[in-house]
Design a protein around this motif. Structure first.
Motif, short mmCIF file in Angstrom:
data_model
loop_
_atom_site.label_atom_id
_atom_site.label_comp_id
_atom_site.label_asym_id
_atom_site.label_seq_id
_atom_site.Cartn_x
_atom_site.Cartn_y
_atom_site.Cartn_z
N PHE A 318 0.83 -1.20 0.00
CA PHE A 318 0.00 0.00 0.00
C PHE A 318 0.87 1.25 0.00
CE2 PHE A 318 -2.77 -3.28 1.66
CZ PHE A 318 -4.00 -2.99 1.09
N ALA A 319 1.97 1.22 0.76
CA ALA A 319 2.89 2.36 0.78
C ALA A 319 3.48 2.60 -0.60
CB ALA A 319 4.00 2.11 1.81
N ILE A 320 3.83 1.52 -1.28
CA ILE A 320 4.37 1.65 -2.64
C ILE A 320 3.31 2.22 -3.58
CG2 ILE A 320 5.31 0.39 -4.61
CD1 ILE A 320 6.40 -1.69 -2.62
N LEU A 321 2.11 1.66 -3.54
CA LEU A 321 1.05 2.06 -4.46
C LEU A 321 0.68 3.53 -4.30
CD1 LEU A 321 -1.16 1.32 -6.56
CD2 LEU A 321 -2.63 0.73 -4.62
N PHE A 322 0.54 3.99 -3.06
CA PHE A 322 0.05 5.34 -2.82
C PHE A 322 1.15 6.39 -2.74
CE2 PHE A 322 -3.70 2.94 -1.53
CZ PHE A 322 -4.72 3.71 -2.05
N SER A 323 2.41 5.99 -2.84
CA SER A 323 3.46 6.99 -2.93
C SER A 323 3.29 7.78 -4.22
CB SER A 323 4.84 6.33 -2.89
OG SER A 323 5.07 5.56 -4.06
N SER A 324 3.80 8.98 -4.26
CA SER A 324 3.56 9.85 -5.42
C SER A 324 4.50 9.57 -6.57
CB SER A 324 3.69 11.32 -5.00
OG SER A 324 5.02 11.61 -4.59
N PHE A 325 5.44 8.65 -6.40
CA PHE A 325 6.43 8.37 -7.44
C PHE A 325 5.89 7.36 -8.46
CE2 PHE A 325 8.76 8.77 -3.31
CZ PHE A 325 9.12 10.10 -3.47
N ARG A 326 6.37 7.49 -9.67
CA ARG A 326 6.09 6.44 -10.66
C ARG A 326 7.01 5.24 -10.40
NH1 ARG A 326 6.20 6.32 -17.32
NH2 ARG A 326 6.82 4.13 -17.46
N GLU A 327 8.29 5.51 -10.23
CA GLU A 327 9.26 4.45 -9.96
C GLU A 327 9.71 4.56 -8.51
OE1 GLU A 327 12.00 3.48 -13.49
OE2 GLU A 327 11.66 5.63 -13.65
N ALA A 328 9.47 3.51 -7.76
CA ALA A 328 9.72 3.56 -6.32
C ALA A 328 10.66 2.44 -5.90
CB ALA A 328 8.40 3.45 -5.56
N ILE A 329 11.58 2.79 -5.00
CA ILE A 329 12.37 1.78 -4.28
C ILE A 329 11.83 1.75 -2.86
CG2 ILE A 329 14.64 1.06 -3.49
CD1 ILE A 329 15.89 2.63 -5.75
N PHE A 330 11.14 0.67 -2.51
CA PHE A 330 10.68 0.53 -1.14
C PHE A 330 11.80 -0.10 -0.31
CE2 PHE A 330 9.08 -1.88 2.40
CZ PHE A 330 8.26 -0.96 3.03
N ILE A 331 12.04 0.47 0.88
CA ILE A 331 13.11 -0.01 1.75
C ILE A 331 12.55 -0.22 3.15
CG2 ILE A 331 15.40 0.48 2.70
CD1 ILE A 331 15.87 2.39 0.35
N ASP A 332 12.74 -1.42 3.69
CA ASP A 332 12.34 -1.68 5.07
C ASP A 332 13.09 -0.75 6.02
OD1 ASP A 332 10.35 -3.53 5.14
OD2 ASP A 332 11.65 -5.27 5.44
N ALA A 333 12.45 -0.44 7.14
CA ALA A 333 13.07 0.47 8.10
C ALA A 333 14.38 -0.07 8.64
CB ALA A 333 12.10 0.75 9.25
N ASP A 334 14.50 -1.39 8.76
CA ASP A 334 15.73 -1.97 9.33
C ASP A 334 16.69 -2.46 8.25
OD1 ASP A 334 14.25 -4.11 8.45
OD2 ASP A 334 14.58 -5.35 10.22
N SER A 335 16.50 -2.00 7.01
CA SER A 335 17.43 -2.34 5.93
C SER A 335 18.40 -1.18 5.73
CB SER A 335 16.67 -2.61 4.63
OG SER A 335 15.88 -3.77 4.74
N LEU A 336 19.66 -1.51 5.51
CA LEU A 336 20.72 -0.50 5.40
C LEU A 336 21.57 -0.78 4.17
CD1 LEU A 336 21.60 -0.58 9.16
CD2 LEU A 336 20.70 1.43 7.99
N PHE A 337 21.99 0.28 3.50
CA PHE A 337 22.74 0.15 2.25
C PHE A 337 24.22 0.47 2.46
CE2 PHE A 337 18.64 -0.01 0.31
CZ PHE A 337 18.83 -0.63 -0.92
N LEU A 338 25.06 -0.30 1.77
CA LEU A 338 26.49 -0.04 1.71
C LEU A 338 26.88 0.63 0.40
CD1 LEU A 338 27.76 -3.42 3.20
CD2 LEU A 338 27.45 -1.26 4.38
N GLN A 339 25.94 0.68 -0.54
CA GLN A 339 26.12 1.39 -1.80
C GLN A 339 24.87 2.23 -2.05
OE1 GLN A 339 27.49 -1.01 -5.19
NE2 GLN A 339 28.01 -2.68 -3.79
N ASN A 340 24.99 3.17 -2.97
CA ASN A 340 23.87 4.05 -3.30
C ASN A 340 22.70 3.23 -3.85
OD1 ASN A 340 22.10 5.97 -4.33
ND2 ASN A 340 23.72 7.25 -5.18
#
Length: 622
Positions: A318-340
């Motif tokens: 639902f968060a993905i669908l109703f976000s205002s973006f056409r292309e979305a990267i959904f990220i869990d709150a406890d997920s962390l990135f080591l690269q962009n």
């Protein structure tokens, strides 16, 4: 007197010359006007069926994404959100647009084709009754029926959308003057071998069917969006962005992950979706929105969950669908990135399909081939046949810590995923009701299964491997093993011996790391963190936060010791390489491990320092 006569003659000649000049100008003006009038008529006729390059007329309703920007000086986020897509051209982009206010007696060929398509797809009374009957059954039967209905809806919806949308540059506009347009162009009915009355009735019947079917299958988008056509159209020019969902318990995680993402060079706009004031407090919302490019949005105002309750994992699609973006990267709150994370939009699998998912750990073998055959309409796709659930490699195919979706391309599939996490989510044993979550674990499998149920095979799984990160378990030396065996024979170890063994174990861990990955042995890491590697085998992102046990009662745990990582094998090993323990802690054993590079260590240190400063790791906020 002679002088006066000469002057009078000159005046007469001058007057005659002026009259001739004026007459010539009038003739030229009339000729030029006539020529331009005929040219304008020719141009007007040639414009029929071609894409407009001008601003929309007042009869159009524009639905574009509001500008999202966080830097008033450079406006980087807004530029990113509005940049042209790097994906393959959409088939829908080639659809011809038409001038709605054209007063010429001719009509648009593209409009005629779209209208003819609607008439061809108009179901008869028997099919209408079948499409609109209440959805009965439970469990597998209900899931399959939802897939069949959704596939029918997808075909009807796409034809309806072709008729009612106009593409102008980077925006889509919805027109709702179809009957008026038909009346202004009576030749349309003749060309379609019908009359105005029958054409009007057919259009209104189709409109009734698609509206009622929309409300039967996916009613929770209203009244926030009056219909699915409006919801879909506003996504077209929405650009790119990151989407999170969080409550008060997850907000400290975001106060760590978002600054770390900015540190990695990602300046895409961010939307954080929450479920009302009781979910994410105003204090946390203010703190999160103080971060560059962040907006918080109340999802509970957008979703009509009458008869069921939207909560927890189920909120992701639902968060993905109703976000205002056409292309979305959904990220869990406890997920962390080591690269962009932004580079995911350039992944070849994403550019080819518009939907990119990540695989779960390769563990817990389970054959679910028969189950897939019972829920999925035929024919079964190649993706399903190659899935772990079909082959029996594992009962877990996807992990949903990160999901990348072009919502314009996969709108209907995403609608079905929301239903699987909405009214069809929970079962009721007392009533004999089997829900989606009774058949799969949480939301994670609903994404790729929702795509398959909707007949949308445009998705791919990321080609990078999974792994684990943390401290290497000590490898006991032969002397330590012999000493331990002797202690067991003697009935136990003394306190002094136990202390000595502990020292030996610590030294063994250091020795394992110092020896490097080339020493022939087996290595084990036990941790809750699920690591995902990029296509080159380098650490990309991980799920599971920073603590050795995020479910532990005490809040002041030290961050985990991320000294190395192990990449899982792509083959099923006997016994399994993965072992599952309490609190989602898994152990992975392999004959090879890798140390983090200096750059990766710097990023990990930065993330941990950010967590301490934000108070997310039990430290004091600074």
């Amino acid at each position: 007197m002679e002088w006066a006569t000469t002057l009078s003659a000159k005046r007469r000649r001058r007057t005659a010359a002026l009259r001739l000049l004026l007459f010539a100008l009038v003739l030229w003006f009339c000729y030029d006007t006539a020529i331009h009038r005929f040219d304008a008529l020719d141009i007007g006729k040639n414009l029929h069926g071609k894409r407009l390059e001008t601003q929309p007329t007042p009869a159009l309703s524009q639905h574009t994404d509001p500008a999202t920007k966080f830097d008033p000086d450079t406006n980087k986020a807004n530029a990113k959100a509005q940049q042209p897509l790097q994906t393959r051209p959409d088939p829908v982009d080639d659809r011809e647009s038409t001038s709605i206010n054209n007063l010429e007696p001719s009509y648009d060929d593209a409009f005629q084709r779209a209208l003819n398509r609607v008439l061809d797809l108009l179901p008869d009374e028997l099919h209408v009754r079948d499409l609109l009957r209440p959805i009965a059954g439970t469990g597998e039967e209900r899931l399959r029926e939802m897939g069949l209905r959704t596939r029918s809806f997808k075909v009807l919806f796409e034809a309806w959308e072709d008729l009612h949308t106009v593409h102008v540059k980077d925006a889509v506009y919805v027109r709702d003057d179809i009957l008026q347009y038909i009346r202004r162009h009576p030749a349309l009915a003749n060309s379609l071998q019908t009359d105005l009355r029958q054409l009007t009735r057919s259009y209104e019947t189709y409109r009734s069917v698609i509206t009622r079917l929309s409300m039967l299958l996916f009613p929770w988008t209203a009244p926030y969006f009056s219909d699915h056509l409006l919801l879909h159209s506003q996504l077209y020019g929405g650009g790119r962005g990151l989407v999170f969902s969080a409550g008060d318990a997850q907000a400290p995680f975001l106060l760590t992950s978002i600054p770390s993402i900015r540190y990695l060079g990602c300046d895409l706009p961010i939307e954080i979706m929450y479920l009302g004031d009781g979910d994410l407090s105003e204090d946390f919302r203010s703190e999160l929105e103080s971060l560059p490019g962040v907006v918080t949005r109340d999802l509970s105002q957008m979703v009509n969950d009458h008869g069921w309750t939207l909560a927890g994992w189920a909120g992701k699609p639902f968060a993905i669908l109703f976000s205002s973006f056409r292309e979305a990267i959904f990220i869990d709150a406890d997920s962390l990135f080591l690269q962009n994370p932004e580079i995911l939009f350039d992944d070849p699998a994403y550019t080819a399909t518009g939907a990119l998912f990540f695989k779960d750990r390769l563990m817990m073998p389970e054959v679910k081939k028969r189950w897939l055959q019972r829920i999925l309409p035929k024919p079964i796709s190649k993706n399903v046949v190659q899935s772990r659930l079909w082959t029996g490699e594992s009962g877990h195919m996807q992990e949903s810590g990160v999901v990348v979706v072009d919502k314009w391309k996969h709108f209907v599939a995403l609608l079905l995923v929301t239903r699987m996490n909405g009214p069809d989510r929970d079962g009721n044993a007392a009533e004999g009701k089997v829900g989606v979550y009774d058949m799969v674990y949480g939301d994670k499998e609903t994404f790729w299964l929702g795509w398959e149920l909707a007949g949308d095979q445009g998705y791919a799984f990321h080609d990078g491997d999974a792994g684990i990160m943390g401290a290497l378990e000590p490898v006991p030396s032969s002397s330590t093993v012999q000493e331990t065996d002797q202690e067991e024979k003697d009935g136990g170890a003394t306190a002094e011996t136990t202390d000595t063994t502990a020292v030996v174990e610590k030294e063994s861990v250091s020795a394992v790391v110092a020896d490097g990955p080339d020493e022939p042995s087996n290595y084990t890491i036990c941790a809750p963190q699920l690591l995902h590697l990029d296509r080159q085998g380098k650490p990309f992102w991980f799920n599971g936060w920073l603590l050795p046990n995020k479910f532990a009662a005490h809040k002041h745990q030290a961050p985990a010791n991320f000294e190395a990582y192990i990449q899982e094998s792509r083959e099923i090993l006997e016994p399994g390489a993965w072992q599952l323990h309490e609190n989602n802690i898994c152990c992975l054993t392999s004959d090879h491990f890798n140390l983090f590079s200096e750059t990766e260590r710097d990023v990990l240190d930065m993330i941990i320092d950010t967590g301490k400063r934000s108070g997310a790791l039990g430290g004091r906020k600074t």
